[in-house]
Design an enzyme around this catalytic site. Structure first.
Site, short mmCIF file in Angstrom:
data_model
loop_
_atom_site.label_atom_id
_atom_site.label_comp_id
_atom_site.label_asym_id
_atom_site.label_seq_id
_atom_site.Cartn_x
_atom_site.Cartn_y
_atom_site.Cartn_z
N ASP A 254 16.93 13.59 -30.36
CA ASP A 254 16.16 12.82 -29.39
C ASP A 254 14.66 13.13 -29.43
OD1 ASP A 254 18.43 11.51 -28.60
OD2 ASP A 254 18.65 12.56 -26.69
N LYS B 83 17.75 12.79 -17.58
CA LYS B 83 18.63 11.62 -17.66
C LYS B 83 20.01 12.01 -18.16
CE LYS B 83 18.50 8.70 -21.36
NZ LYS B 83 19.86 8.45 -21.90
N ASN B 84 20.04 12.78 -19.25
CA ASN B 84 21.34 13.07 -19.88
C ASN B 84 22.17 14.10 -19.13
OD1 ASN B 84 20.79 11.19 -21.79
ND2 ASN B 84 20.45 12.62 -23.48
N ARG C 98 14.55 2.73 -19.82
CA ARG C 98 15.89 3.32 -19.68
C ARG C 98 15.79 4.84 -19.51
NH1 ARG C 98 19.31 2.82 -24.47
NH2 ARG C 98 20.38 4.31 -23.18
N ARG D 164 28.17 5.35 -33.65
CA ARG D 164 28.48 6.08 -32.41
C ARG D 164 29.88 5.77 -31.86
NH1 ARG D 164 22.85 6.37 -29.06
NH2 ARG D 164 23.89 8.11 -28.10
N CYS E 246 25.43 -0.38 -31.48
CA CYS E 246 24.34 0.43 -30.96
C CYS E 246 23.26 0.47 -32.02
CB CYS E 246 24.83 1.83 -30.65
SG CYS E 246 23.50 2.95 -30.24
#
Ligand code: UD1
Length: 416
Positions: A304, A22-23, A396, A121, A116
């Site tokens: 993460d 994803k990233n 997501r 962030r 967030c």
């Protein structure tokens, strides 16, 4: 709203394929803004964030066509260099359009991401870097409004290591006049994947993967075919789940060389791990041992993966100390894990986790993407039924997680 219901107690067993990252996919999709020619991407994960990015790019006049396993994106013309609050607020990575839009169109208007769940962030480093490259930037009614006829190459020293900040500046620098040097750059593999795609589009980039990236600007980029790298966080999540359940799994389509810190912690917890060229096998034949960890930028342990390891530590033998150094409010899963019987004490950015023999199923609430993943792992080891509410967070970043965990023998289903 969809929920997940898990009946715990089954050791995961079997083989599944890991998705594209994803990233990496999100910034690479934004790279399409830098060229009028088509960017044909494969190994793009089927995720809500990816669909959101395609929609965001579509609103700017980029044609975004889904292909089997990917997307073809073409920004022949950019009709409107604007990223609306409506989409940006649902996905912070939307800020990645700022650099490419400014470089290609000479202007951009991008909503600030807003609140967030896992911390403040801010995007000050993105703004500071583009300003140093000659952009005029103002904040107007919640939007970053940027103008620059042509950005110019400069030497930038980032105040802190930021992944999307590095990516935004690297993309902007591709079409700038002269050479941009980004010092204290993020070294994450996803930055390298983006750089590799940009180079395939004709960009001149060196040093990606180190903390000094140099970009020699060119007047235009062309289209290319590009395959997105495997998702190291999805890989780590499945491995942590297998370890917590005392299972034996084989993951394919992945890359062990970008997971050293995570694999080291899993080995420390007692897992046996064999890394192949694009496979990782894990077996955990005993109760896991507690592992302490501290999150830091790559190549250290990723923030993460912190939540998933907290779930593993919750049922491991011993006591672990987990220190979160990247985001200031990233322990919300601890409260939900406590509802399942975990013994966790939080003090500032440190969590002390005393492993218990068993967790008990309960109804819990997902608060952010990786927090959700930790609740899934906890549910897989808990006695009885665990129901996880608000799993849109999970969607997501994980493609059909219940289907894939079912393939590994888990008793897990999506319920309305
Ligand atoms: C990316 C990842 C996210 C991961 C994070 C850290 C994507 C799409 N997301 O997020 O999954 O958790 O890296 O590995 O790739 N900061 C500032 N000013 C800035 C930018 C960042 O102060 O201008 C701070 C942030 O508040 C945070 C830290 O720097 O405390 C790291 O953030 P950053 O690396 O930018 O995270 P993201 O790129 O948003």
């Amino acid at each position: 709203m969809d929920k997940l219901r898990i009946r715990g107690g089954v050791p995961l067993s079997g083989e599944i394929r890991v998705s594209g990252a994803k990233n990496a996919a999100l910034p690479i999709m934004c790279a399409a803004l830098l060229s009028a020619e088509p960017l044909r991407l494969t190994n793009v994960p089927n995720l809500r964030d990816v669909a959101t990015m395609a929609k965001l790019l579509g609103q700017m006049g980029v044609s975004a066509n889904a292909t089997p396993g990917g997307y073809t994106l073409q920004a022949a013309q950019i009709s409107s260099p604007l990223a609306h609050y409506d989409l940006v607020r649902t996905m912070r990575a939307s800020v990645l359009v700022l650099g490419p839009l400014l470089a290609r169109c000479g202007e951009a208007k991008v909503s600030l991401p807003g609140g967030c769940a896992i911390g403040l962030r801010p995007v000050d480093q993105h703004v500071k870097g583009l300003t140093a490259m000659g952009a005029e930037i103002t904040m107007e009614q919640g939007y970053i409004v940027a103008r620059a006829p042509r950005l110019r190459g400069v030497r930038l020293v980032m105040d802190l290591v930021t992944v999307t900040g590095t990516e935004n500046l690297m993309m902007a620098a591709c079409l700038a006049e002269g050479t941009t040097v980004i010092e204290n750059a993020a070294r994450e593999p996803e930055v390298v994947d983006l750089a590799n795609c940009l180079v395939a589009m004709g960009a001149r980039i060196s040093g990606a993967g180190t903390d000094v990236i140099s970009v020699e600007g060119v007047s235009a980029l062309h289209g290319c075919d590009y395959t997105v790298m495997p998702d190291r966080i999805e890989t780590g999540t499945f491995l942590a789940a297998a370890a917590a359940t005392g299972g034996r799994v084989r993951l394919t389509g992945t890359d062990g060389s970008i997971l050293d810190s995570v694999l080291a912690k899993l080995r420390e917890s007692g897992a046996e791990i064999v890394v192949g060229s694009d496979t990782i096998s894990l077996s955990m034949m005993r109760r896991a041992r507690s592992v302490s960890l501290r999150t830091s930028p790559y190549p250290a342990f990723p923030t993460d993966m912190q939540a998933q390891f907290m779930a593993l530590d919750a049922v491991a033998g011993g006591t672990a100390v987990i220190t979160e150094t990247i985001f200031e409010n990233r322990f919300m899963h601890a409260i939900e894990l406590q509802r399942l019987g975990a013994e966790i004490e939080i003090s500032g950015n440190t969590a002390v986790v005393r492993g218990v023999e068993k967790l008990q199923g309960a109804t819990v609430m997902a608060t952010d993407l990786r927090a959700s993943a930790s609740l899934v792992i906890a549910g897989l080891v808990a006695d009885g039924d665990t129901v996880i509410d608000r799993i849109y967070h999970l969607d997501r970043g994980y493609d059909a997680i219940e289907v894939r965990l079912s393939q590994l023998g888990a008793r897990i289903e999506r319920v309305a």
